[in-house]
Design a protein around this motif. Structure first.
Motif, short mmCIF file in Angstrom:
data_model
loop_
_atom_site.label_atom_id
_atom_site.label_comp_id
_atom_site.label_asym_id
_atom_site.label_seq_id
_atom_site.Cartn_x
_atom_site.Cartn_y
_atom_site.Cartn_z
N HIS A 182 2.42 14.22 -8.74
CA HIS A 182 1.05 14.33 -9.08
C HIS A 182 0.29 13.35 -8.60
O HIS A 182 0.71 12.16 -8.60
N ILE A 183 -1.13 13.60 -7.79
CA ILE A 183 -1.76 12.68 -7.41
C ILE A 183 -3.24 13.00 -8.26
O ILE A 183 -3.72 14.01 -8.03
N MET A 184 -3.80 11.84 -8.84
CA MET A 184 -5.01 12.01 -9.33
C MET A 184 -5.92 10.78 -8.87
O MET A 184 -5.52 9.71 -8.91
N THR A 185 -7.13 10.95 -9.07
CA THR A 185 -8.28 9.98 -8.61
C THR A 185 -9.41 10.07 -9.18
O THR A 185 -9.71 11.24 -10.10
N ASN A 186 -10.30 8.94 -9.34
CA ASN A 186 -11.68 9.08 -9.76
C ASN A 186 -12.86 9.13 -8.85
O ASN A 186 -13.99 8.64 -9.13
N ARG A 187 -12.53 9.91 -7.67
CA ARG A 187 -13.53 9.67 -6.57
C ARG A 187 -14.64 10.61 -6.87
O ARG A 187 -15.64 10.16 -6.14
N ARG A 188 -14.55 11.49 -7.77
CA ARG A 188 -15.72 12.29 -8.02
C ARG A 188 -16.38 11.73 -9.37
O ARG A 188 -17.38 12.37 -10.04
N ARG A 189 -16.01 10.41 -9.89
CA ARG A 189 -16.37 9.98 -10.97
C ARG A 189 -17.38 8.78 -11.03
O ARG A 189 -17.37 8.26 -9.89
N PRO A 190 -18.27 8.58 -12.04
CA PRO A 190 -19.41 7.35 -11.49
C PRO A 190 -18.82 6.28 -11.52
O PRO A 190 -19.50 5.40 -10.82
N ASN A 191 -17.59 5.83 -12.11
CA ASN A 191 -16.97 4.60 -12.08
C ASN A 191 -16.48 4.33 -10.67
O ASN A 191 -15.77 3.22 -10.62
N PHE A 192 -16.48 5.29 -9.83
CA PHE A 192 -15.89 5.01 -8.58
C PHE A 192 -16.72 4.10 -7.64
O PHE A 192 -15.83 3.27 -6.97
N MET A 193 -17.90 4.05 -8.08
CA MET A 193 -18.60 2.92 -7.15
C MET A 193 -18.26 1.42 -7.51
O MET A 193 -18.26 0.62 -6.73
N MET A 194 -17.67 1.14 -8.91
CA MET A 194 -17.06 0.21 -9.26
C MET A 194 -15.74 -0.26 -9.00
O MET A 194 -15.10 -1.29 -8.31
N THR A 195 -14.87 0.73 -9.19
CA THR A 195 -13.42 0.62 -9.00
C THR A 195 -13.02 2.00 -8.54
O THR A 195 -13.08 3.22 -9.01
N GLU A 196 -12.21 1.86 -7.28
CA GLU A 196 -11.34 3.14 -6.68
C GLU A 196 -10.14 3.11 -7.29
O GLU A 196 -9.37 2.13 -7.29
N ALA A 197 -9.71 4.21 -8.04
CA ALA A 197 -8.55 4.35 -8.55
C ALA A 197 -7.56 5.59 -8.05
O ALA A 197 -8.36 6.65 -7.87
N ILE A 198 -6.44 5.67 -7.95
CA ILE A 198 -5.72 6.55 -7.28
C ILE A 198 -4.23 6.43 -8.08
O ILE A 198 -3.71 5.12 -7.91
N SER A 199 -3.80 7.27 -8.60
CA SER A 199 -2.38 7.33 -9.25
C SER A 199 -1.43 8.47 -8.63
O SER A 199 -1.87 9.49 -8.50
N THR A 200 -0.25 8.03 -8.16
CA THR A 200 0.63 8.63 -7.80
C THR A 200 1.99 8.55 -8.61
O THR A 200 2.59 7.75 -8.54
N ILE A 201 2.18 9.71 -9.22
CA ILE A 201 3.37 9.67 -10.18
C ILE A 201 4.11 11.00 -10.00
O ILE A 201 3.92 11.79 -9.33
N ASP A 202 5.42 10.69 -10.64
CA ASP A 202 6.18 12.09 -10.38
C ASP A 202 7.23 12.10 -11.75
O ASP A 202 7.27 10.84 -12.63
N ALA A 203 7.58 13.41 -11.87
CA ALA A 203 8.42 13.60 -13.03
C ALA A 203 9.66 14.48 -12.73
O ALA A 203 9.58 15.36 -11.75
N ARG A 204 10.79 14.04 -13.21
CA ARG A 204 12.12 14.85 -12.73
C ARG A 204 12.62 15.25 -14.12
O ARG A 204 12.91 14.44 -15.13
N THR A 205 12.99 16.62 -14.43
CA THR A 205 13.56 17.18 -15.25
C THR A 205 14.73 18.01 -14.95
O THR A 205 14.90 18.60 -14.11
#
Length: 701
Positions: free
Chosen positions: A296-319
């Motif tokens: 799963h990859i999620m970001t805040n690039r479409r959000r208003p706080n992107f101008m202050m902080t760029e955030a990207i999360s790369t995570i995985d789950a194994r079941t």
């Protein structure tokens, strides 16, 4: 609900001789009999079925354009939907949700979400067109399907080998006006006596929708899915089946969460085997194994706080998991199910932040990089052993008793320094005991009385154990996990009555059902403000307080579901459903969070072989019994009117039309999340779609 009652009555009601000997399977000289995998646990067999169950079939006639599987729970009495937008939707039953519900596919397959904000719940990983029916055990009244706290939800896919031999297939396409949304899907099957193969795929492209007030809600997403199922029948008493599926979500907007999904990719593989040996004692042997991987990859690039902080999360789950079960028949009156199962979940991943502005909004000379561990390389593994026996006391009464033991092993392999400073971290073993007793009594050939007690036990999930200063709730607090939480224990009592009656000899049929329950819950896991913790990220933001997961002692839930269906005239039926649940956190003197209000649904169905029309009028009451500590807001009541029409103009072709929310009501369900981190939106709950017209066409061959 009327359909559910009819299915159960037609297949299981009556003074049956439960002590009958097994009759040997006779071979057909021209056609080999097929064997059904133990994927369906509500089979219309009193000697095998759990008590207090319900089933939803004909999902195609209830849902014209499902966004994902969660939409299939619409109008299923007692269920509500937790929405963060149009994609990340979780079902809730009797104010129980998430891991409190044991949600699975085909009697055991699971796929756990990777995102701590549940952007990718299990309902997003399989296309709705695969689902043939939904089966529900209303409480912890069976120990056979894994550790169960508040109920089991089994999503049943189509049984390929039970269909006619030869080539089969279907293609369908649909469109929604509210959001300019498009859905397409296709399926191809080839079936012989010895083997069968099914391939299917689907594509969904949903746009932003407008609520009843004309406000555009950012809820667009795209998803692509495909699957392949291969079955092999060595002989008439054996079946081996391999199922592989993948799902790909892209550009998913979550109005109720602080970030959006750029990519969500899942892969699920399962292997099932069943044999019915020629043995008087061993009636069946079933085995299942599965594995799923979600990145799963999620970001805040479409959000208003992107101008202050760029955030990207790369995570995985194994079941991973599996189950081995034997069905024993030591006597004519007794059936015993015994076996072992495993459910293993591991997650890892991090959030990378590039801070460009300081807290005063001034540009930094050099942007600063930070890496935050989300799951801290953690795992929670559950190993269970169970035995459940059904005893036919007489021709009309079945007594059931079950006992289950679970060993839950959890650990954190890569903790953050501040999290490690809070706890003495080490591998932890928990020992949970669950059980159930119940009686099913056939009062007549038309009436069933069921009484049950279940002790359901749920160990803390990974968020509750290991999350570290992330906003994972419906409120804006940072949350901190607690690896030392005790397991929740649900002592649930329930009585149910269902049947069919005639008011007089010439009167119409009346179908009815009622279930009333009371749950006394110990060690309830909730998040409360901890004055010893300080906010970690964005230290000047509000709220300043931090919540930590903990156990509280005094909570309970009680409620009921009721349904009455009347055959007005031939082909015309009227059904009324009502559901209510009341919850209480006595320690905080408030409701438990995410408790739905009283809901009622009125349905008028006219159904012929060539066409059908279904009108639903739902009434949702005001909810003022809330959880202030969870930042819940009171929600007003609302009414929604939907009409669905289906017609088969020519052989193998089905057309569907729907007008949803005809009166264009502007409303939000009490369980909807509020807008989060979006320009132009205040912290108000997300409204559901306004008026929407939908159409689809399906061709079978």
């Amino acid at each position: 609900m009327k359909k559910m009652i009819l299915v159960l009555l037609c297949t299981s009601v009556g003074y049956m001789s439960y002590g009958q000997e097994k009759t040997p399977t006779q071979k057909d000289s021209t056609k080999t009999k097929t064997i059904k995998l133990n994927e369906v646990f509500i089979q219309g067999n009193p000697k095998r079925d759990p008590v207090l169950t319900m089933i939803k079939t004909e999902t195609e006639k209830n849902i014209v354009q499902p966004k994902n599987i969660a939409d299939l729970f619409s109008y299923l009495n007692g269920f509500s939907l937790i929405k963060r937008g149009n994609y990340a939707i979780d079902p809730s039953f009797r104010a129980s949700q998430y891991e409190q519900l044991n949600i699975q596919f085909d009697g055991g397959t699971k796929a756990m979400h990777a995102c701590p904000n549940r952007m990718d719940p299990i309902t997003t990983h399989v296309i709705p067109e695969e689902i043939e029916k939904i089966e529900v055990i209303k409480g912890p009244y069976s120990v056979r399907y894994g550790a169960t706290y508040a109920g089991v939800v089994n999503l049943v896919t189509q049984k390929t080998n039970l269909q006619e031999k030869g080539w089969h297939g279907a293609v369908s396409s649909g469109y929604e006006t509210n959001g300019n949304s498009l859905v397409t899907s296709g399926k191809l099957q080839y079936i012989t006596d010895k083997y069968d193969i099914t391939a299917n795929g689907g594509y969904r492209d949903f746009g932003n929708y407008e609520d009843g007030a004309g406000l555009e809600i950012p809820a667009a997403f795209r998803s692509t899915d495909y699957g392949v199922k291969v079955g092999f029948n060595p002989n008439e008493n054996q079946r081996l089946q391999l199922h592989w599926r993948q799902s790909f979500g892209r550009d998913v907007l979550h109005a109720g969460l602080p970030m959006d999904t750029d990519e969500d990719n899942s892969s699920i593989v399962s292997l099932d085997y069943k044999i019915r040996p020629a043995s008087k004692l061993l009636d069946e042997f079933n085995a299942k194994a599965y594995y799923s991987y979600v990145d799963h990859i999620m970001t805040n690039r479409r959000r208003p706080n992107f101008m202050m902080t760029e955030a990207i999360s790369t995570i995985d789950a194994r079941t991973a998991g599996g189950k081995v079960e034997m069905t024993l028949t030591p006597s004519k009156e007794v059936t015993i199910f015994t076996g072992i199962d495993a459910f293993l979940v591991a997650r890892d991943g991090s959030r990378n932040r590039l801070v460009k502005l300081n807290m005063m909004g001034m540009e930094l000379p050099q942007p600063m990089n930070f890496t935050d561990k989300i799951w801290q390389d953690s795992y929670v593994n559950d190993f269970g052993v169970f035995t459940e026996a059904k005893y036919a006391l007489n021709a009309s009464t079945i007594f059931t008793a079950g006992l289950r033991y679970d060993l839950v092993v959890s650990d954190i392999n890569d903790p953050e320094n501040d999290f490690a400073a809070l706890y003495d971290l080490e591998k932890r073993n928990e020992h949970n005991i669950a059980g159930t007793v119940s009686v099913k009594k056939y009062l007549s050939d038309q009436t069933i009385l069921e009484v049950a007690y279940g002790r359901g036990v749920r160990s803390a999930n990974m968020i509750e154990r290991f999350i570290n200063h992330f906003t994972v709730g419906q409120d804006p607090f940072e949350y901190v996990g607690n690896p030392n939480l005790k397991a929740e224990v649900n002592n649930q009592f329930e009585i149910g009555l269902k049947g069919k009656a005639k008011l007089s000899e010439n009167a119409t049929d009346v179908n009815y059902s009622f279930s009333g329950f009371y749950s006394d819950v110990n060690n309830t896991i909730v998040a409360v403000v901890d004055p010893n913790l300080s906010r970690k990220f964005m230290p000047n933001a509000q709220p300043q307080e931090v919540k930590r997961f903990t156990n509280i002692e005094n909570t309970y839930k009680t409620g009921f579901e009721a349904s009455v269906g009347v055959d007005i005239v031939h082909d015309l039926t009227f059904t009324t459903d009502v559901a209510y649940v009341y919850s209480k956190n006595e320690d905080l003197n408030e409701s438990l969070p995410l408790t739905p209000p009283l809901t009622s649904n009125f349905e008028l169905l006219f159904e012929k072989e060539e066409y059908w029309i279904r009108a639903n009028y739902s009434i949702t009451s005001r909810q003022d019994h809330i959880s202030p500590s969870f930042r819940e807001q009171e929600t007003p009541g609302y009414n929604v009117f939907d009409v669905r029409l289906g017609v088969k103009p020519i052989k193998n072709v089905t057309l569907g039309l729907a007008a949803l929310n005809i009166f264009d009501a502007a409303y939000n369900n009490h369980l909807n999340f509020a807008f989060r981190n979006l320009a132009g939106f205040t912290n108000e709950p997300i409204n559901d779609p306004g008026r929407n017209f939908s159409a689809y066409i399906k061709y079978r061959f």
